[in-house]
Scaffold this motif. Structure first.
Motif, mmCIF file in Angstrom:
data_model
loop_
_atom_site.group_PDB
_atom_site.id
_atom_site.type_symbol
_atom_site.label_atom_id
_atom_site.label_comp_id
_atom_site.label_asym_id
_atom_site.label_seq_id
_atom_site.Cartn_x
_atom_site.Cartn_y
_atom_site.Cartn_z
ATOM 1 N N VAL A 27 7.556 41.509 3.354
ATOM 2 C CA VAL A 27 6.665 41.920 4.437
ATOM 3 C C VAL A 27 5.995 40.706 5.067
ATOM 4 O O VAL A 27 5.819 40.633 6.289
ATOM 5 C CB VAL A 27 5.605 42.918 3.914
ATOM 6 C CG1 VAL A 27 4.478 43.101 4.916
ATOM 7 C CG2 VAL A 27 6.257 44.269 3.628
ATOM 8 N N ALA A 28 5.651 39.715 4.243
ATOM 9 C CA ALA A 28 4.977 38.519 4.752
ATOM 10 C C ALA A 28 5.897 37.670 5.626
ATOM 11 O O ALA A 28 5.432 36.996 6.544
ATOM 12 C CB ALA A 28 4.446 37.687 3.586
ATOM 13 N N GLU A 29 7.206 37.717 5.363
ATOM 14 C CA GLU A 29 8.116 36.837 6.106
ATOM 15 C C GLU A 29 8.780 37.500 7.308
ATOM 16 O O GLU A 29 9.231 36.819 8.224
ATOM 17 C CB GLU A 29 9.198 36.276 5.190
ATOM 18 C CG GLU A 29 10.322 37.234 4.847
ATOM 19 C CD GLU A 29 11.432 36.583 4.030
ATOM 20 O OE1 GLU A 29 12.608 36.833 4.334
ATOM 21 O OE2 GLU A 29 11.118 35.832 3.077
ATOM 22 N N GLU A 30 8.869 38.833 7.328
ATOM 23 C CA GLU A 30 9.582 39.513 8.410
ATOM 24 C C GLU A 30 8.670 39.786 9.593
ATOM 25 O O GLU A 30 7.529 40.196 9.423
ATOM 26 C CB GLU A 30 10.192 40.827 7.902
ATOM 27 C CG GLU A 30 11.270 40.642 6.865
ATOM 28 C CD GLU A 30 12.403 39.757 7.320
ATOM 29 O OE1 GLU A 30 12.827 39.868 8.495
ATOM 30 O OE2 GLU A 30 12.859 38.932 6.521
ATOM 31 N N ARG A 31 9.196 39.561 10.798
ATOM 32 C CA ARG A 31 8.417 39.795 12.014
ATOM 33 C C ARG A 31 9.066 40.826 12.952
ATOM 34 O O ARG A 31 8.404 41.399 13.783
ATOM 35 C CB ARG A 31 8.243 38.471 12.772
ATOM 36 C CG ARG A 31 7.396 37.442 12.027
ATOM 37 C CD ARG A 31 5.959 37.904 11.888
ATOM 38 N NE ARG A 31 5.135 36.953 11.150
ATOM 39 C CZ ARG A 31 4.902 37.009 9.855
ATOM 40 N NH1 ARG A 31 5.432 37.995 9.132
ATOM 41 N NH2 ARG A 31 4.143 36.121 9.257
ATOM 42 N N GLY A 32 10.354 41.035 12.830
ATOM 43 C CA GLY A 32 11.056 41.945 13.725
ATOM 44 C C GLY A 32 11.332 43.283 13.071
ATOM 45 O O GLY A 32 10.851 43.579 11.973
ATOM 46 N N PHE A 84 7.081 48.482 4.305
ATOM 47 C CA PHE A 84 7.397 48.272 5.720
ATOM 48 C C PHE A 84 7.062 49.499 6.568
ATOM 49 O O PHE A 84 7.079 49.432 7.797
ATOM 50 C CB PHE A 84 8.880 47.929 5.887
ATOM 51 C CG PHE A 84 9.203 46.488 5.649
ATOM 52 C CD1 PHE A 84 8.927 45.521 6.610
ATOM 53 C CD2 PHE A 84 9.797 46.083 4.457
ATOM 54 C CE1 PHE A 84 9.230 44.191 6.400
ATOM 55 C CE2 PHE A 84 10.096 44.753 4.227
ATOM 56 C CZ PHE A 84 9.812 43.803 5.199
ATOM 57 N N GLU A 88 18.534 43.539 14.255
ATOM 58 C CA GLU A 88 17.576 44.012 13.264
ATOM 59 C C GLU A 88 17.858 43.295 11.951
ATOM 60 O O GLU A 88 18.952 42.769 11.741
ATOM 61 C CB GLU A 88 17.700 45.523 13.043
ATOM 62 C CG GLU A 88 17.389 46.376 14.248
ATOM 63 C CD GLU A 88 17.602 47.845 13.957
ATOM 64 O OE1 GLU A 88 16.603 48.584 13.907
ATOM 65 O OE2 GLU A 88 18.767 48.247 13.773
ATOM 66 N N THR A 89 16.858 43.275 11.081
ATOM 67 C CA THR A 89 17.087 42.766 9.733
ATOM 68 C C THR A 89 17.407 43.934 8.821
ATOM 69 O O THR A 89 16.626 44.891 8.726
ATOM 70 C CB THR A 89 15.846 42.024 9.200
ATOM 71 O OG1 THR A 89 15.648 40.835 9.969
ATOM 72 C CG2 THR A 89 16.033 41.640 7.734
#
Length: 201
Positions: free
Chosen positions: A41-46, A69, A139-140
Motif C-alpha cells: 500500500v505504501a509503494e503503490e500509487r495507481g 487496498f 494497472e498493477t
C-alpha cells in the motif's frame, strides 16, 4: 518508458500446508501477509487488481492485501500450484509423494499418480499470467500464488527453458515483479523486465 503491464507475483504467507498438511495460514503467515500488505500500500500509487489461486492459503493472503487496498479480491485457478487428486487433500508434500509417487517422472510425465507434469503446470500458469497482463493493461496486478507460480513466470516472461539450469528460492510473502512496455498480446511477444525476485518489499 511507459509500462503497459506490471505484475507483482506474491507467494502466500507461511501455511499449515507447509508444516502439517491443512491449507490455511499460520499465525506467522497472517502476520507476514499483514506486513506485506502495508508495504505494498505504501509503494503503490495507481490502480491495483488483486487476485489469487483457489488454494486457501493464497486466498487468505490475497484477502488481507485486497482489504488494505479497498478492492475486491478475485480467484483464478490458473495461478494454483500442482493440480493434485482429491485423495491428496490434507497431505504434506512428502506424504503425497510417499503414497502416490511413481517412477519416471520429469518435465512431461508426473512424479505422482493423478498429478500434473511440470510442463502442464507451466502452460496453465503461463496462460493465466499472460491473460491477467492482457486484461489489466495500465494497472498493477497483485497475483497471490505459490512457488511454482513464480517459477512458471520465468518461462512466460523470461523465455527460460522448461528445465532450467538453476533453482529459485521463493520465500513466503515475497514479491517478484515483472513489467513490460510492450503490448502483452503482441507477436512476437514483448520483452519483460524482472525488477525483483523473492524480495520482501
Amino acid at each position: 518508458m511507459t509500462t503497459l503491464a506490471r505484475l507483482l507475483l506474491v507467494r502466500h504467507g507461511e501455511s499449515d500446508h507447509t508444516l502439517r498438511g491443512p491449507e490455511g495460514l499460520t499465525a506467522n503467515g497472517r502476520r507476514q501477509a499483514e506486513d506485506l500488505a502495508g508495504r505494498l500500500v505504501a509503494e503503490e500509487r495507481g490502480p491495483v487488481v488483486v487476485c489469487s489461486s483457489t488454494e486457501v492459503r493464497a486466498i487468505e493472503t490475497a484477502a488481507v492485501i485486497a482489504d488494505r487496498f479497498g478492492v475486491p479480491p478475485a480467484q483464478d485457478c490458473g495461478l494454483c500450484t500442482w493440480h493434485t487428486p482429491a485423495a491428496a487433500t490434507g497431505l504434506t508434500a512428502a506424504e503425497f509423494q510417499r503414497r502416490f509417487g511413481i517412477e519416471g517422472g520429469g518435465v512431461f510425465r508426473p512424479f505422482e499418480t493423478g498429478n500434473e507434469a511440470w510442463a502442464e503446470l507451466v502452460l496453465r500458469v503461463s496462460r493465466a499470467l499472460l491473460e491477467l497482463a492482457a486484461r489489466h493493461r495500465d494497472e498493477t496486478v497483485i497475483a497471490v500464488g505459490h512457488k511454482e507460480t513464480v517459477e512458471a513466470s520465468f518461462v512466460a516472461f523470461g523465455n527460460q527453458p522448461l528445465l532450467r539450469g538453476f533453482d529459485l528460492a521463493v520465500a513466503p510473502a515475497s514479491v517478484t515483479e515483472w513489467t513490460t512496455d510492450g503490448d502483452p498480446t503482441d507477436w512476437p511477444p514483448p520483452r519483460w523486465i524482472l525488477h525483483r525476485l523473492s524480495a520482501l518489499s
